[in-house]
Design a protein around this motif. Structure first.
Motif: not given
Length: 157
Positions: A44-46, A141-144, A135-136, A39-40
């Motif tokens: 993009s949870f962070q 990173k997945i945000d959706l 982009i992170v 997940l990390d």
């Protein structure tokens, strides 16, 4: 500009990660550690909210936090939702993506299509998806993450 190759590579990493989580089902501490890292590294949870609508949920349809996403993937005694059964610990032997199309932008990409999950008996489950990437720190990173079973009209009487 995000490339199609970056998106396809992110999808391969996601599929391989789901398979790996299932392979660790019998070693709960290692499974939990890997799922947390999964997940990390892929979501993009962070950095902010993640719009996550998993396939197999009805009562709590949306999982915007890492804790809720982890519960969906591996369930367990400390699961965030009682309906979670541990989707990724099924286990699956393969995940393959078939993109309908991919929208590429400088710092964002959106992919939509079907992905197929192969179980231990070789049966494939077809699921529809939409993944949004950003982009992170140089990584996609997945945000959706929206996932659902294909429409199956009820038989008419």
């Amino acid at each position: 500009m995000i490339s199609q190759e970056q998106v396809v590579n992110a999808q391969k990493k996601w599929g391989a990660g789901v398979v790996k989580i299932g392979s660790l089902k019998e070693n709960r501490p290692e499974c939990e550690a890997f799922a947390n890292d999964f997940l990390d590294s892929l979501y993009s949870f962070q950095t902010g909210p993640v719009l996550f609508k998993p396939t197999k949920c009805a009562k709590e349809q949306f999982r915007p936090t890492k804790v809720e996403a982890l519960s969906y993937f591996i369930a367990g005694q400390n699961r965030a939702s009682l309906e979670d059964k541990g989707f990724a610990i099924n286990p699956w032997t393969n995940v393959r993506f078939e993109n309908s199309d991919i929208i590429l932008e400088e710092n964002r990409a959106i992919a939509m299509g079907n992905y197929f999950f192969t179980d231990l008996n070789g049966n494939e489950a077809k699921v529809e998806y939409t993944f949004g990437y950003k982009i992170v720190e140089g990584e996609l990173k997945i945000d959706l993450h929206h996932s659902s079973f294909p429409y199956d009209p009820a038989p008419t009487a």
